[in-house]
Write an enzyme that holds these catalytic residues in place. Sequence first.
Site, PDB file in Angstrom:
ATOM      1  N   GLY A 355       0.848  -1.181   0.000  1.00 59.57           N
ATOM      2  CA  GLY A 355       0.000   0.000   0.000  1.00 59.57           C
ATOM      3  C   GLY A 355       0.877   1.222   0.000  1.00 59.57           C
ATOM      4  O   GLY A 355       2.101   1.130   0.100  1.00 59.57           O
ATOM      5  N   LYS A 377       9.154   0.287   4.247  1.00 57.89           N
ATOM      6  CA  LYS A 377       8.559   1.562   3.852  1.00 57.89           C
ATOM      7  C   LYS A 377       9.618   2.423   3.201  1.00 57.89           C
ATOM      8  O   LYS A 377      10.662   2.672   3.785  1.00 57.89           O
ATOM      9  CB  LYS A 377       8.014   2.238   5.102  1.00 57.89           C
ATOM     10  CG  LYS A 377       7.253   3.489   4.822  1.00 57.89           C
ATOM     11  CD  LYS A 377       6.467   3.879   6.034  1.00 57.89           C
ATOM     12  CE  LYS A 377       5.252   4.680   5.644  1.00 57.89           C
ATOM     13  NZ  LYS A 377       4.272   4.737   6.709  1.00 57.89           N
ATOM     14  N   ASP A 473       1.378  11.001  15.125  1.00 56.76           N
ATOM     15  CA  ASP A 473       0.491  10.718  13.992  1.00 56.76           C
ATOM     16  C   ASP A 473      -0.404   9.517  14.290  1.00 56.76           C
ATOM     17  O   ASP A 473      -0.472   8.561  13.516  1.00 56.76           O
ATOM     18  CB  ASP A 473       1.322  10.509  12.718  1.00 56.76           C
ATOM     19  CG  ASP A 473       0.522  10.782  11.446  1.00 56.76           C
ATOM     20  OD1 ASP A 473      -0.637  11.255  11.559  1.00 56.76           O
ATOM     21  OD2 ASP A 473       1.034  10.514  10.346  1.00 56.76           O
TER      22      ASP A 473
HETATM   23  N1  LIG Z   1       4.142  -3.459   9.228  1.00 57.26           N
HETATM   24  C1  LIG Z   1       3.226  -3.632   8.270  1.00 57.26           C
HETATM   25  N2  LIG Z   1       2.789  -4.857   7.969  1.00 57.26           N
HETATM   26  C2  LIG Z   1       1.870  -5.035   6.994  1.00 57.26           C
HETATM   27  N3  LIG Z   1       1.333  -4.054   6.266  1.00 57.26           N
HETATM   28  C3  LIG Z   1       1.738  -2.810   6.507  1.00 57.26           C
HETATM   29  C4  LIG Z   1       2.707  -2.523   7.525  1.00 57.26           C
HETATM   30  N4  LIG Z   1       2.914  -1.191   7.536  1.00 57.26           N
HETATM   31  C5  LIG Z   1       2.110  -0.667   6.589  1.00 57.26           C
HETATM   32  N5  LIG Z   1       1.398  -1.638   5.957  1.00 57.26           N
HETATM   33  C6  LIG Z   1       0.447  -1.469   4.857  1.00 57.26           C
HETATM   34  O1  LIG Z   1       0.886  -0.451   3.995  1.00 57.26           O
HETATM   35  C7  LIG Z   1      -0.123   0.536   3.820  1.00 57.26           C
HETATM   36  C8  LIG Z   1       0.505   1.888   3.761  1.00 57.26           C
HETATM   37  O2  LIG Z   1       1.063   2.203   5.008  1.00 57.26           O
HETATM   38  P1  LIG Z   1       1.399   3.672   5.409  1.00 57.26           P
HETATM   39  O3  LIG Z   1       1.687   3.671   6.850  1.00 57.26           O
HETATM   40  O4  LIG Z   1       2.402   4.213   4.478  1.00 57.26           O
HETATM   41  O5  LIG Z   1       0.055   4.414   5.051  1.00 57.26           O
HETATM   42  P2  LIG Z   1      -0.875   5.328   5.877  1.00 57.26           P
HETATM   43  O6  LIG Z   1      -0.741   5.037   7.301  1.00 57.26           O
HETATM   44  O7  LIG Z   1      -2.176   5.207   5.211  1.00 57.26           O
HETATM   45  O8  LIG Z   1      -0.356   6.753   5.550  1.00 57.26           O
HETATM   46  P3  LIG Z   1       0.604   7.705   6.353  1.00 57.26           P
HETATM   47  O9  LIG Z   1       1.903   7.594   5.652  1.00 57.26           O
HETATM   48  O10 LIG Z   1      -0.065   9.007   6.135  1.00 57.26           O
HETATM   49  O11 LIG Z   1       0.670   7.296   7.773  1.00 57.26           O
HETATM   50  C9  LIG Z   1      -1.043   0.384   5.017  1.00 57.26           C
HETATM   51  O12 LIG Z   1      -2.336   0.688   4.663  1.00 57.26           O
HETATM   52  C10 LIG Z   1      -0.903  -1.079   5.381  1.00 57.26           C
HETATM   53  O13 LIG Z   1      -1.875  -1.836   4.739  1.00 57.26           O
END
Ligand SMILES: Nc1ncnc2c1ncn2[C@@H]1O[C@H](COP(=O)(O)OP(=O)(O)OP(=O)(O)O)[C@@H](O)[C@H]1O
Length: 673
Positions: A355, A377, A473
């Site tokens: 994502g 990430k 956040d």
């Molecule tokens: N540790 C993890 N394990 C599994 N999936 C993850 C993990 N971290 C993030 N994700 C997946 O990746 C997606 C994107 O994560 P991310 O934290 O970048 O997005 P967000 O929280 O929507 O945005 P922001 O960057 O504004 O916090 C999430 O929606 C999640 O499904």
Amino acid sequence: MASHIKASQFVSIFVIILALNLNFSSLLGQRQRDNFVYNGFIGSNLQLDGLAEIKPDGLLQLTNLTIQQTAHAYHPFVINFKNSSSFSTTFMFAIVSERANRNGHGFAFTISPSHIEGGSDAEYLGILNVTNNGSSSNHIFAVEVDTARSLEFGDRDNNHVGIDVNSLNSVETATAAYFNEKVGRNDSLHLSSGDTIQVWIDYDGVKKRIEVALAPIGVTRPRIPLLSTQLDLSLVFVDRTYVGFSASTGLLQSSQYILGWSFNIDGKAQKLDVTRLPPVPRRKEPKERHKQTIGLSVGMVMVVLITLLGGLYIVRRKSYDEIREDWEKEYGPQRFSYKDLYKATEGFKDKALLGSGGFGKVYRGTLLKSKVEVAIKRVSHESTQGMKEFIAEIASLGKLRHRNMVPLQGYCRRSGELLLVYDYMPNGSLDKYLFTNERLKLSWTQRYKILQGVASALVYLHEEWEQVVLHRDVKASNVVLDADFNGRLGDFGLARLYQHGEIPQTTRVVGTLGYLAPELTRTGKATTMTDVFAFGAFMLEVACGRRPVEQQELPEKMILVDWVHDCWRKGSILETSDPSLGDDYVMEHMELVLKLGLLCSHPSPDARPSMRHVLHCLDGEAFLSEQALEGFPTDAASATTLVIGDGSSSVAASNASSPPQSCSVHTALSSGR
Ligand SMILES: Nc1ncnc2c1ncn2[C@@H]1O[C@H](COP(=O)(O)OP(=O)(O)OP(=O)(O)O)[C@@H](O)[C@H]1O
Ligand SMILES: *[C@@H]1O[C@H](CO)[C@@H](O)[C@H](O)[C@H]1NC(C)=O
Ligand SMILES: *[C@@H]1O[C@H](CO)[C@@H](O)[C@H](O)[C@H]1NC(C)=O
Ligand SMILES: *[C@@H]1O[C@H](CO)[C@@H](O)[C@H](O)[C@H]1NC(C)=O
Ligand SMILES: *[C@@H]1O[C@H](CO)[C@@H](O)[C@H](O)[C@H]1NC(C)=O
Ligand SMILES: *[C@@H]1O[C@H](CO)[C@@H](O)[C@H](O)[C@H]1NC(C)=O
């Protein structure tokens, strides 16, 4: 009659005021033209020619690796010099040569009567050519930063600075060095090392003296300048001149960059703000080529083979490029190699994409050696500002272990990006369950457990770790679910990384629409109470199955906290519970969560409970005093609306009629990230 005089007096006064006004504003304009500072060149109106170019991140690139070209960049306005005018200028530059020890030519700061035309490339630095070298009709003054030795101009070496007047044979020249105050000696400087170096040029028009000083970035102007000489520039300057830079490439080339520049006539040049300067790209370090053995034909075959393999090696190496700096050594164990991450995700294939969020894309991968599943990430981050603090913070956070936090395994840095490696959480992030219809909804018991979990993670961060750690956040999309559907908080501190590189005056508030405490948007200062505020929004989100701000909704339902508060006052708070739950929830718990959510969303930080108190309430070890809610500002004067006012709680009441149009203000605040 009397009134007639009055009228004419009035008119003349008006005219005088107008004239004064005009004069004043044109003076002001002139001031800005004669005294300017560029901390990076984003939005600047520099006049460029040849190879010169302003990069998207604000870096002024004078030359690139195209051979035998020139480049110029000028401040867009004419500068008026008078006979006794002084000037002062300072700039920061970096020269990245194509290969180590194979410098291209240099560049020069120039003052000239017009945009320079007809300047030759290579040793002429784009300033002069064979016909006009040495002619007093040039009216050109230059300070050359020269990285090639030109015998025809009597250069001393390929690493010098010189003062030039109408000719490239310098009036005064010295090998690049700076007076190191700490040790009291001259330290040499390598102009084309790729490191950022600052230059100060000061001319005293009364004493007719010019001084040129250099120092590495971060070092203040040395007391003893490198060059200092008597020079009457009033004979050189014409009244109207252009200031700028001139540069060239020859058969050898370097990329030359100017990061920032300030200039002042009749006064000290303003200081450059190091925190705002764009980063300089590093040289792509090709691996040392294998020595070719000449001789037998078998040897030749070997050579071809080795070269081929070497070439392959270089190509592969290149794509694994990463940045490691000395200060990172202590974080060794948490440092991942890009190669390993690349392999873990099979080259960051789209197939591996989990994502993407506001900070970057998240990939799923399996580390080859340990077979551990990870989520990686990729955060794009141009500036190196704040990176050190951030790495220090995540390294220390890497030691944080809490069953309701996503374990951070480590990181990797590359040019322009940061990769964070987390444990993989098989059930993805919470927002998907709350806000999309197609997936299975979470039961109330699961939701309540998630709230307790995240609250205990925040208590841990706020109170139980050796220092206070702010999350900054908290929101549904930053809570991921592990195999047992425990909520785990992720993404800590990232918001902070983004706050660092910012211009201090305009402190951009980082966080997410609807979760930002009003005092945070006002002061820009995050506290445990701003985390509590965000947790309040999060609780409402989980209980109501709605986002804190829904743009498409009817105005009265648009801002979740207002709507819940409204229903609470009418005695029908349970109406706000997530409809998809039906009646499948524990009433007391639902009520508790909604009220706690409201209390945490209180516009005044002092009225909010601590995370520990919230956790105690959720665990049934403490009671929520309904009284506290009475103090909650009525109606539209919710926290969200308050943001457009000055946010103090006294304004809260008087703001009661503000329409919820503040949403657009909000979006503007958070869309920048
Ligand atoms: N540790 C993890 N394990 C599994 N999936 C993850 C993990 N971290 C993030 N994700 C997946 O990746 C997606 C994107 O994560 P991310 O934290 O970048 O997005 P967000 O929280 O929507 O945005 P922001 O960057 O504004 O916090 C999430 O929606 C999640 O499904
Ligand atoms: C150098 O810059 C010029 C002008 O901006 C551009 O046309 C050229 O492609 C660049 N060359 C390289 C090698 O980047
Ligand atoms: C400046 O000085 C030069 C030489 O001293 C002189 O020729 C010139 O007229 C002066 N100009 C002004 C504007 O005073
Ligand atoms: C040298 O520069 C001058 C001044 O710009 C120009 O008029 C002249 O044509 C140039 N000469 C050559 C040989 O390029
Ligand atoms: C350039 O001009 C200076 C000053 O007139 C002179 O001494 C020098 O010889 C000239 N150099 C060349 C290469 O023309
Ligand atoms: C350092 O350099 C300056 C300028 O070139 C010179 O005046 C000074 O004597 C030098 N100092 C020492 C300690 O070498």
